[in-house]
Design a protein around this motif. Sequence first.
Motif, PDB file in Angstrom:
ATOM      1  N   ILE A   1       0.848  -1.194   0.000  1.00  0.00           N
ATOM      2  CA  ILE A   1       0.000   0.000   0.000  1.00  0.00           C
ATOM      3  C   ILE A   1       0.881   1.239   0.000  1.00  0.00           C
ATOM      4  N   ALA A   2       0.461   2.259  -0.780  1.00  0.00           N
ATOM      5  CA  ALA A   2       1.236   3.498  -0.855  1.00  0.00           C
ATOM      6  C   ALA A   2       0.297   4.677  -1.058  1.00  0.00           C
ATOM      7  N   ASN A   3       0.720   5.830  -0.563  1.00  0.00           N
ATOM      8  CA  ASN A   3       0.006   7.092  -0.759  1.00  0.00           C
ATOM      9  C   ASN A   3       0.323   7.604  -2.161  1.00  0.00           C
ATOM     10  N   MET A   4      -0.705   7.873  -2.964  1.00  0.00           N
ATOM     11  CA  MET A   4      -0.508   8.228  -4.370  1.00  0.00           C
ATOM     12  C   MET A   4      -0.497   9.732  -4.625  1.00  0.00           C
ATOM     13  N   VAL A   5      -0.576  10.544  -3.594  1.00  0.00           N
ATOM     14  CA  VAL A   5      -0.607  11.993  -3.774  1.00  0.00           C
ATOM     15  C   VAL A   5       0.738  12.491  -4.297  1.00  0.00           C
ATOM     16  N   ALA A   6       0.700  13.253  -5.390  1.00  0.00           N
ATOM     17  CA  ALA A   6       1.922  13.807  -5.971  1.00  0.00           C
ATOM     18  C   ALA A   6       2.168  15.231  -5.493  1.00  0.00           C
ATOM     19  N   TYR A   7       1.090  15.972  -5.224  1.00  0.00           N
ATOM     20  CA  TYR A   7       1.200  17.349  -4.760  1.00  0.00           C
ATOM     21  C   TYR A   7       0.276  17.568  -3.571  1.00  0.00           C
ATOM     22  N   ASP A   8       0.751  18.291  -2.574  1.00  0.00           N
ATOM     23  CA  ASP A   8      -0.056  18.561  -1.383  1.00  0.00           C
ATOM     24  C   ASP A   8      -1.281  19.402  -1.735  1.00  0.00           C
ATOM     25  N   GLY A   9      -2.293  19.311  -0.872  1.00  0.00           N
ATOM     26  CA  GLY A   9      -3.476  20.135  -1.061  1.00  0.00           C
ATOM     27  C   GLY A   9      -4.641  19.415  -1.692  1.00  0.00           C
ATOM     28  N   VAL A  10      -4.508  18.112  -1.948  1.00  0.00           N
ATOM     29  CA  VAL A  10      -5.601  17.336  -2.521  1.00  0.00           C
ATOM     30  C   VAL A  10      -5.950  16.201  -1.562  1.00  0.00           C
ATOM     31  N   PRO A  11      -7.182  15.667  -1.648  1.00  0.00           N
ATOM     32  CA  PRO A  11      -7.554  14.548  -0.770  1.00  0.00           C
ATOM     33  C   PRO A  11      -6.601  13.364  -0.941  1.00  0.00           C
ATOM     34  N   VAL A  12      -6.317  12.704   0.148  1.00  0.00           N
ATOM     35  CA  VAL A  12      -5.415  11.556   0.109  1.00  0.00           C
ATOM     36  C   VAL A  12      -6.039  10.403  -0.681  1.00  0.00           C
ATOM     37  N   VAL A  13      -5.260   9.811  -1.541  1.00  0.00           N
ATOM     38  CA  VAL A  13      -5.655   8.589  -2.242  1.00  0.00           C
ATOM     39  C   VAL A  13      -4.549   7.562  -2.014  1.00  0.00           C
ATOM     40  N   ASN A  14      -4.922   6.417  -1.480  1.00  0.00           N
ATOM     41  CA  ASN A  14      -3.986   5.312  -1.320  1.00  0.00           C
ATOM     42  C   ASN A  14      -4.272   4.258  -2.373  1.00  0.00           C
ATOM     43  N   ALA A  15      -3.281   3.436  -2.637  1.00  0.00           N
ATOM     44  CA  ALA A  15      -3.472   2.343  -3.587  1.00  0.00           C
ATOM     45  C   ALA A  15      -2.857   1.077  -3.029  1.00  0.00           C
ATOM     46  N   CYS A  16      -3.567  -0.031  -3.205  1.00  0.00           N
ATOM     47  CA  CYS A  16      -3.049  -1.355  -2.853  1.00  0.00           C
ATOM     48  C   CYS A  16      -2.730  -2.085  -4.144  1.00  0.00           C
ATOM     49  N   ARG A  17      -1.503  -2.530  -4.281  1.00  0.00           N
ATOM     50  CA  ARG A  17      -1.098  -3.227  -5.503  1.00  0.00           C
ATOM     51  C   ARG A  17      -0.719  -4.665  -5.191  1.00  0.00           C
TER      52      ARG A  17
ATOM     53  N   LEU B   1      -8.027   3.660  -2.876  1.00  0.00           N
ATOM     54  CA  LEU B   1      -8.750   3.920  -1.637  1.00  0.00           C
ATOM     55  C   LEU B   1      -8.793   5.428  -1.380  1.00  0.00           C
ATOM     56  N   ASP B   2      -9.899   5.906  -0.839  1.00  0.00           N
ATOM     57  CA  ASP B   2      -9.972   7.329  -0.527  1.00  0.00           C
ATOM     58  C   ASP B   2      -9.283   7.623   0.801  1.00  0.00           C
ATOM     59  N   GLU B   3      -9.425   8.874   1.284  1.00  0.00           N
ATOM     60  CA  GLU B   3      -8.706   9.267   2.500  1.00  0.00           C
ATOM     61  C   GLU B   3      -9.138   8.480   3.728  1.00  0.00           C
ATOM     62  N   ASN B   4     -10.291   7.809   3.635  1.00  0.00           N
ATOM     63  CA  ASN B   4     -10.772   6.986   4.742  1.00  0.00           C
ATOM     64  C   ASN B   4     -10.522   5.492   4.509  1.00  0.00           C
TER      65      ASN B   4
ATOM     66  N   LEU C   1      -9.078  19.316 -13.168  1.00  0.00           N
ATOM     67  CA  LEU C   1      -8.662  17.973 -12.772  1.00  0.00           C
ATOM     68  C   LEU C   1      -8.560  17.061 -13.977  1.00  0.00           C
ATOM     69  N   SER C   2      -7.736  16.044 -13.865  1.00  0.00           N
ATOM     70  CA  SER C   2      -7.645  15.027 -14.910  1.00  0.00           C
ATOM     71  C   SER C   2      -8.911  14.172 -14.890  1.00  0.00           C
ATOM     72  N   ASP C   3      -9.131  13.406 -15.943  1.00  0.00           N
ATOM     73  CA  ASP C   3     -10.335  12.565 -16.025  1.00  0.00           C
ATOM     74  C   ASP C   3     -10.460  11.608 -14.838  1.00  0.00           C
ATOM     75  N   PRO C   4      -9.382  10.898 -14.455  1.00  0.00           N
ATOM     76  CA  PRO C   4      -9.510  10.011 -13.289  1.00  0.00           C
ATOM     77  C   PRO C   4      -9.874  10.757 -12.019  1.00  0.00           C
ATOM     78  N   GLU C   5      -9.322  11.971 -11.846  1.00  0.00           N
ATOM     79  CA  GLU C   5      -9.627  12.748 -10.640  1.00  0.00           C
ATOM     80  C   GLU C   5     -11.081  13.209 -10.642  1.00  0.00           C
ATOM     81  N   GLN C   6     -11.601  13.571 -11.826  1.00  0.00           N
ATOM     82  CA  GLN C   6     -13.004  13.952 -11.912  1.00  0.00           C
ATOM     83  C   GLN C   6     -13.905  12.765 -11.597  1.00  0.00           C
ATOM     84  N   GLU C   7     -13.536  11.593 -12.077  1.00  0.00           N
ATOM     85  CA  GLU C   7     -14.307  10.389 -11.770  1.00  0.00           C
ATOM     86  C   GLU C   7     -14.304  10.121 -10.268  1.00  0.00           C
ATOM     87  N   MET C   8     -13.175  10.373  -9.625  1.00  0.00           N
ATOM     88  CA  MET C   8     -13.051  10.152  -8.198  1.00  0.00           C
ATOM     89  C   MET C   8     -14.009  11.069  -7.428  1.00  0.00           C
TER      90      MET C   8
END
Length: 433
Positions: free
Chosen positions: A112-128, A218-221, A401-408
């Motif tokens: 699991i890793a935090n996928m945020v590239a720039y501060d100031g946006v909701p946290v998104v984690n990913a499990c690979r 995963l979202d911030e929660n 926002l990018s398309d994936p971020e808008q979908e989120m």
Amino acid sequence: MADYSQFEAGTKSGIHADTTRIRKHDELIGKALKRRSSSICCFVVSLMLAVGVSIILKSFIPAVVFGLASAFFLWRLWGTGVSENYMKEVYEEGLLVPGLVVNTQPLTIMAIANMVAYDGVPVVNACRKLVVKELDGAKKELYEKIPCSCFFCYDGGSYHLNFEPHPLFWGTDSQQEISEALQQAETDNKQNPQDEWEVLKRIARQYPTLADGEMILLDENYAPFGRKKYYESRYKPLNLDTAQDEYRNILQRSSEITEKEDEGIPFLEQEIPGKDVYNRMIALACRFDVYKYISSHCELGHFVNSEHPGLFTYIGDPVDFLKEFHDSGIALDEGEYPLIYEKYLITTKGCYNEDKKLQPWDKVNFSIRFTVLNGMQLFMNETKIAEFKGQFEDTGRMESLSDPEQEMELHKEAVRIIEFLRELKLDFSGRIL
């Protein structure tokens, strides 16, 4: 080989990487090295054929064809290079993240890793998910903790596209260094809102069919909202029903609203029939941050195959709403009040279908599907009853926002609407369903 190195890790592994061991054990880098070897062979063969054809056959066209082929393999050879420095950087400069053995047959790790590239946006984690052949030095037991080092691949926007976890056992045979890295990962984990080792267990159980290289977002929660292969730029939103229990635990608060929470809620003041009922609905909408959906004016009335700015309710337009309801010819029982009127009429007792027969709350289930252009379709028992646009607080930000971020963002809005409707159902049914 994709460049995953353009970022600065907050916490590093602290190990001293052994490139000889990496060449032997790292199965991800090994794939790149195999592609390099095959490219070398193909380049040499293509070049020899180009020269041989030009000399023996004295034909220009075949020589050009083989020459182009050799150029292609030379280009691929250049792109699959893995330097000694890069191998060390993967383990020494990458981000230290938790990994866990989630299956022993085949041997499977999930990280699991935090996928945020720039501060100031909701946290998104990913499990690979990572299926491996061997993990020399590890016990290889179910739920064994495996610290990993990872680089991220960035492709624009506020989030990294994917991450590539490398178990530290591939980079060093020092059990002491791995133990110290694991201790650091444990320390970092205590700062997280949830125990990420337990999150990995839960996601592995919840998505047993996840393929090698697939990721759950995963979202911030830590609630799952998307699924994708590591090389894909767009993710597939998860069926809201599959993640409902997760969101329910996260979004649902106490049914009693404190006086402080009451502040700022736009309750109805005028004395009207059903005032308390509508104020309960307003309070629920504010709790789940969907008041904008029930208070938007729908000029076309109830659902007529067009997008509305929100749901058609008494709160949004009492005059038009009551007129539409009166024209429907539906007769309500004493103490029953209309709440939402789209294709069907939703009241405090349930939902009236197209035959104007009441479906009680225990027979009513809501779901949401998405349209192409940031829209949502509301379904009741698999029948579409409404279609409306996403009501985002900052439209300008959404456009950036990018398309994936808008979908989120759209997915989060949909979850809040579903939970609001479910709570409405629980509130007026008078029992937990």
